[in-house]
Write an enzyme that holds these catalytic residues in place. Structure first.
Site, PDB file in Angstrom:
ATOM      1  N   GLU A 210       0.874  -1.164   0.000  1.00  0.00           N
ATOM      2  CA  GLU A 210       0.000   0.000   0.000  1.00  0.00           C
ATOM      3  C   GLU A 210       0.920   1.227   0.000  1.00  0.00           C
ATOM      4  O   GLU A 210       1.857   1.288   0.807  1.00  0.00           O
ATOM      5  CB  GLU A 210      -0.879  -0.008   1.258  1.00  0.00           C
ATOM      6  CG  GLU A 210      -1.901   1.104   1.220  1.00  0.00           C
ATOM      7  CD  GLU A 210      -2.789   1.172   2.450  1.00  0.00           C
ATOM      8  OE1 GLU A 210      -2.774   0.230   3.259  1.00  0.00           O
ATOM      9  OE2 GLU A 210      -3.482   2.199   2.576  1.00  0.00           O
TER      10      GLU A 210
ATOM     11  N   ARG B 200       5.258 -13.205   9.641  1.00  0.00           N
ATOM     12  CA  ARG B 200       5.946 -11.966   9.272  1.00  0.00           C
ATOM     13  C   ARG B 200       7.327 -11.936   9.917  1.00  0.00           C
ATOM     14  O   ARG B 200       7.582 -12.600  10.912  1.00  0.00           O
ATOM     15  CB  ARG B 200       5.116 -10.740   9.629  1.00  0.00           C
ATOM     16  CG  ARG B 200       4.872 -10.547  11.110  1.00  0.00           C
ATOM     17  CD  ARG B 200       3.827  -9.463  11.394  1.00  0.00           C
ATOM     18  NE  ARG B 200       4.166  -8.183  10.825  1.00  0.00           N
ATOM     19  CZ  ARG B 200       3.425  -7.549   9.888  1.00  0.00           C
ATOM     20  NH1 ARG B 200       2.330  -8.080   9.431  1.00  0.00           N
ATOM     21  NH2 ARG B 200       3.794  -6.381   9.439  1.00  0.00           N
TER      22      ARG B 200
ATOM     23  N   LYS C 191       4.380   1.024   9.760  1.00  0.00           N
ATOM     24  CA  LYS C 191       4.559   2.252   8.976  1.00  0.00           C
ATOM     25  C   LYS C 191       4.078   3.478   9.744  1.00  0.00           C
ATOM     26  O   LYS C 191       4.673   4.543   9.632  1.00  0.00           O
ATOM     27  CB  LYS C 191       3.809   2.121   7.639  1.00  0.00           C
ATOM     28  CG  LYS C 191       4.557   1.217   6.669  1.00  0.00           C
ATOM     29  CD  LYS C 191       3.937   1.241   5.298  1.00  0.00           C
ATOM     30  CE  LYS C 191       2.870   0.188   5.173  1.00  0.00           C
ATOM     31  NZ  LYS C 191       2.411  -0.008   3.794  1.00  0.00           N
TER      32      LYS C 191
HETATM   33  P1  ATP Z   1       0.149  -1.712   7.099  1.00  0.00           P
HETATM   34  O1  ATP Z   1       0.474  -1.610   8.548  1.00  0.00           O
HETATM   35  O2  ATP Z   1       0.022  -0.406   6.405  1.00  0.00           O
HETATM   36  O3  ATP Z   1      -0.867  -2.758   6.688  1.00  0.00           O
HETATM   37  P2  ATP Z   1       1.990  -3.511   5.918  1.00  0.00           P
HETATM   38  O4  ATP Z   1       3.335  -3.633   6.534  1.00  0.00           O
HETATM   39  O5  ATP Z   1       1.050  -4.645   5.913  1.00  0.00           O
HETATM   40  O6  ATP Z   1       1.467  -2.241   6.582  1.00  0.00           O
HETATM   41  P3  ATP Z   1       1.708  -3.360   3.082  1.00  0.00           P
HETATM   42  O7  ATP Z   1       2.071  -2.236   2.212  1.00  0.00           O
HETATM   43  O8  ATP Z   1       0.301  -3.801   3.139  1.00  0.00           O
HETATM   44  O9  ATP Z   1       2.184  -2.953   4.492  1.00  0.00           O
HETATM   45  O10 ATP Z   1       2.674  -4.588   2.826  1.00  0.00           O
HETATM   46  C1  ATP Z   1       2.966  -5.087   1.563  1.00  0.00           C
HETATM   47  C2  ATP Z   1       3.309  -6.538   1.674  1.00  0.00           C
HETATM   48  O11 ATP Z   1       4.410  -6.733   2.544  1.00  0.00           O
HETATM   49  C3  ATP Z   1       2.152  -7.335   2.239  1.00  0.00           C
HETATM   50  O12 ATP Z   1       1.990  -8.483   1.432  1.00  0.00           O
HETATM   51  C4  ATP Z   1       2.602  -7.687   3.617  1.00  0.00           C
HETATM   52  O13 ATP Z   1       2.113  -8.932   3.995  1.00  0.00           O
HETATM   53  C5  ATP Z   1       4.111  -7.730   3.474  1.00  0.00           C
HETATM   54  N1  ATP Z   1       4.753  -7.431   4.741  1.00  0.00           N
HETATM   55  C6  ATP Z   1       4.663  -6.302   5.461  1.00  0.00           C
HETATM   56  N2  ATP Z   1       5.369  -6.382   6.601  1.00  0.00           N
HETATM   57  C7  ATP Z   1       5.945  -7.616   6.607  1.00  0.00           C
HETATM   58  C8  ATP Z   1       6.805  -8.302   7.514  1.00  0.00           C
HETATM   59  N3  ATP Z   1       7.216  -7.747   8.651  1.00  0.00           N
HETATM   60  N4  ATP Z   1       7.201  -9.544   7.179  1.00  0.00           N
HETATM   61  C9  ATP Z   1       6.806 -10.113   6.030  1.00  0.00           C
HETATM   62  N5  ATP Z   1       6.000  -9.522   5.136  1.00  0.00           N
HETATM   63  C10 ATP Z   1       5.565  -8.287   5.413  1.00  0.00           C
END
Ligand code: ATP
Ligand code: MG
Length: 593
Positions: A40, A279, A289
């Site tokens: 996002e 994660r 974020k």
């Molecule tokens: P938000 O808190 O805004 O939802 P987010 O970290 O989920 O933040 P996204 O932009 O939705 O952010 O993430 C993009 C992709 O990265 C998603 O598929 C998410 O699952 C993956 N992702 C984010 N953080 C992690 C993490 N710590 N480990 C593994 N994958 C991650």
């Protein structure tokens, strides 16, 4: 013999099975694998995203399939072009290669969920037509109350069984901008008593009368994540939609939406498989974020690319290589269990890479002057001797360079001790050390200022130790031995440089754990700026920069660590960032009683 690694992670095994079964095409066809990285655009990418990029792109590579870069830009309020730009740059840097990528055009092949809004809208209307969705006009408070909780079933909205024509008409009004924010929502008609809260008539669309960074004022309704995400995946023909474990309980909904579209549909849409993995969480790091933005906005760091930030742009600026980041992601693998990874492993991955690739150089960060008192006894007092130094003991191909040695030198203040303990093998009064690639010197006299601080050491050198080699045996056949080797710089020729040393941004393994506020755990000593360090004079950014695919110069300052040239560095005003020390000082500190 198989060349496959001994253990394949669980997602590889799932895909192996799908391919054997022919779930997505001809049995055995590996190239059907389609994954995606779906950020996002509401912040900069961080180390957690690197994990997701590694996982999705390495699967696509391994199977000969593809991995899309798709922006999940469904929330106009928090999203911004700046974020899109930085994410494209960082994803490229990390090695993501999506279909249609073009080095000459930043945005070529980049996909946006907002391009699918029209189709999503049509599908939503079909669901209403099938009696599978309805417009709820209750205030959001009431909708929330009626959901119940894990122990109590929810109750139906009075709008749940309204005629489909009515819902359809209201939904179109929502879309045209005739409804105030929060005035109505479109909900899926599933089961208000489901033990899975996500299935209690979840919201599909809400009204947001705000312009979107790409679609402008075209839309007044925006799709919720659960409704949108599976459709984005379906449109792109994604086979394996990989997400983090929190979404496990959303999978039934992911499937329900696609099944609902496909119900009584002569042209069913593609149905991807959602797979969840744990994660990445590293110690001493925050990856929310929202919390990272708070660090930037609160002025606790200099920006998203502050070298102390766990963002990709911060890590790049600090000196991380994408190779090291990917190696770390691969090393920590893909699992089903949430665990905390020691951030020291990330630092070690960088050491491993830079040890092989970074050329060596000598720099003195905290200088103490050394004068060679017998320099004129063996030649011209002003002479400079150029001595051979190895550029990288790990890589012969980068050859040798020459470093100047002269009457006045800098050594590291810490490398001298006046009242030294027995085991101190560096310089002390009457003691002898080797200056690397230079000569052996002996400290004859310590000069102090009025305040009693040591300001200069008068030393003699042994001309027979040129290059740092041991002198020949004396008349009795005895060989002189030496334990300490110091780095140094010739005072006249040395280049002045600013050097920034970083420590962990937080003092706590889980920042904010105690108070809820990560800023309460900020390490006040996370940045030390050395305004005038002395660097050997033959420094030229271009040579080390050419050794790295991103063109950023990285170097090992001998005995001090690995450093990268900062973006603020200029020819006459060099600035270096310490990427990582040579050894993990935190591991040592932890072992001390
Ligand atoms: P938000 O808190 O805004 O939802 P987010 O970290 O989920 O933040 P996204 O932009 O939705 O952010 O993430 C993009 C992709 O990265 C998603 O598929 C998410 O699952 C993956 N992702 C984010 N953080 C992690 C993490 N710590 N480990 C593994 N994958 C991650
Ligand atoms: Mg997310």
């Amino acid at each position: 013999m198989s060349t496959e690694p001994a253990s394949r992670h669980f997602i590889q095994q799932i895909i192996d099975e799908h391919i054997a079964q022919g779930k997505w095409g001809e049995p055995g066809d590996r190239t059907v694998v389609r994954t995606r990285f779906p950020p996002e655009p509401n912040g900069y990418l961080h180390i957690g995203h690197a994990k997701s990029i590694w996982l999705n792109s390495s699967l696509a590579e391994e199977f000969g399939g593809t991995c899309n870069l798709r922006f999940d830009d469904t929330n106009p309020a928090k999203e911004d072009e700046e974020y899109v730009e930085s994410i494209v740059r960082d994803a490229r840097w990390l090695g993501l290669r999506w279909p249609g990528i073009d080095d000459a055009d930043d945005r070529a092949g980049v996909l946006f969920a907002s391009d699918y809004f029209e189709r999503m809208y049509e599908w939503a209307k079909q669901l209403i037509g099938k009696g599978l969705a309805y417009v709820d006009e209750q205030p959001s408070e009431l909708v929330k109350q009626q959901r119940g909780d894990v122990n109590t079933p929810g109750s139906n909205s009075p709008f749940r069984d309204r005629p489909t024509e009515e819902s359809l008409a209201q939904f179109e009004r929502m879309a045209r901008g005739e409804v105030a924010d929060g005035g109505m929502v479109l909900r899926a008609k599933i089961d208000m008593a489901s033990p899975n809260m996500n299935l209690r008539d979840p919201v599909m669309y809400r009204v947001v009368n705000a312009p979107h960074h790409r679609t402008g004022t075209r839309w007044h309704i925006y799709p919720m994540y659960d409704w949108a995400h599976g459709l984005e995946d379906s449109i792109e023909g994604i086979t394996h939609s990989i997400c983090t474990l929190e979404f496990e309980a959303h999978r039934p909904l992911y499937n329900w939406f696609i099944d609902a579209i496909n119900k009584d549909n002569p042209e069913p849409i593609h149905h991807p498989q959602q797979i969840e993995f744990a994660r990445l969480n590293t110690t001493y790091t925050i990856t929310s974020k929202r919390k990272l933005l708070a660090l930037v906005e609160g002025g606790h760091v200099s920006g998203w690319d502050d070298p102390r930030m766990p963002t990709i742009s911060g890590m790049r600026r600090r000196g991380y290589t994408s190779r090291a980041v990917r190696a770390f992601c691969a090393d920590t693998g893909a699992t089903k269990f949430n665990a905390m990874v020691d951030v020291g492993r990330l630092e070690n991955a960088l050491r491993d890479d830079l040890n092989k690739r970074a050329p060596r150089c000598m720099a003195v960060l905290n200088p103490l002057k050394v004068t060679i008192t017998n320099w004129s006894e063996h030649g011209d007092a002003d002479r400079i001797e150029w001595l051979e130094a190895v550029n990288n003991p790990e890589d012969e191909s980068v050859g040798m360079r020459k470093v100047p040695f002269s009457r006045e030198l800098w050594i590291e203040r810490d490398d001298f001790m006046e009242d030294a303990p027995k085991k101190f093998f560096r310089l002390k009064p009457g003691g002898e050390v080797r200056l690397r690639y230079g000569y052996w010197i002996t400290c004859q006299e310590v000069i102090k200022n009025d305040a009693g601080d040591v300001v200069e050491l008068r030393c003699t050198y042994d001309p027979q130790t040129r290059g740092g080699d041991a002198p020949p045996p004396d008349e009795d056949g005895k060989v002189r031995k030496i334990k300490g080797t110091l780095h140094w710089a010739s005072a006249q020729e040395a280049l002045s440089a600013e050097v920034r040393l970083f420590d962990r941004l937080f003092n706590s393994e889980s920042p904010g754990k105690a108070s809820g506020e990560p800023t309460d755990d900020l390490n006040p000593d996370s940045l030390t700026v050395i305004e005038q360090a002395w660097l050997e004079p033959n420094w030229d950014d271009a040579k080390p920069a050419a050794l790295f695919e991103d063109g950023i110069a990285r170097v090992q300052f001998e005995r001090l660590g690995y450093f990268a040239v900062d973006k603020e560095s200029a020819a006459q005003a060099l600035v270096f960032n310490r990427a990582v020390s040579l050894k993990d000082s935190w591991a040592k500190a932890a072992k001390k009683p």
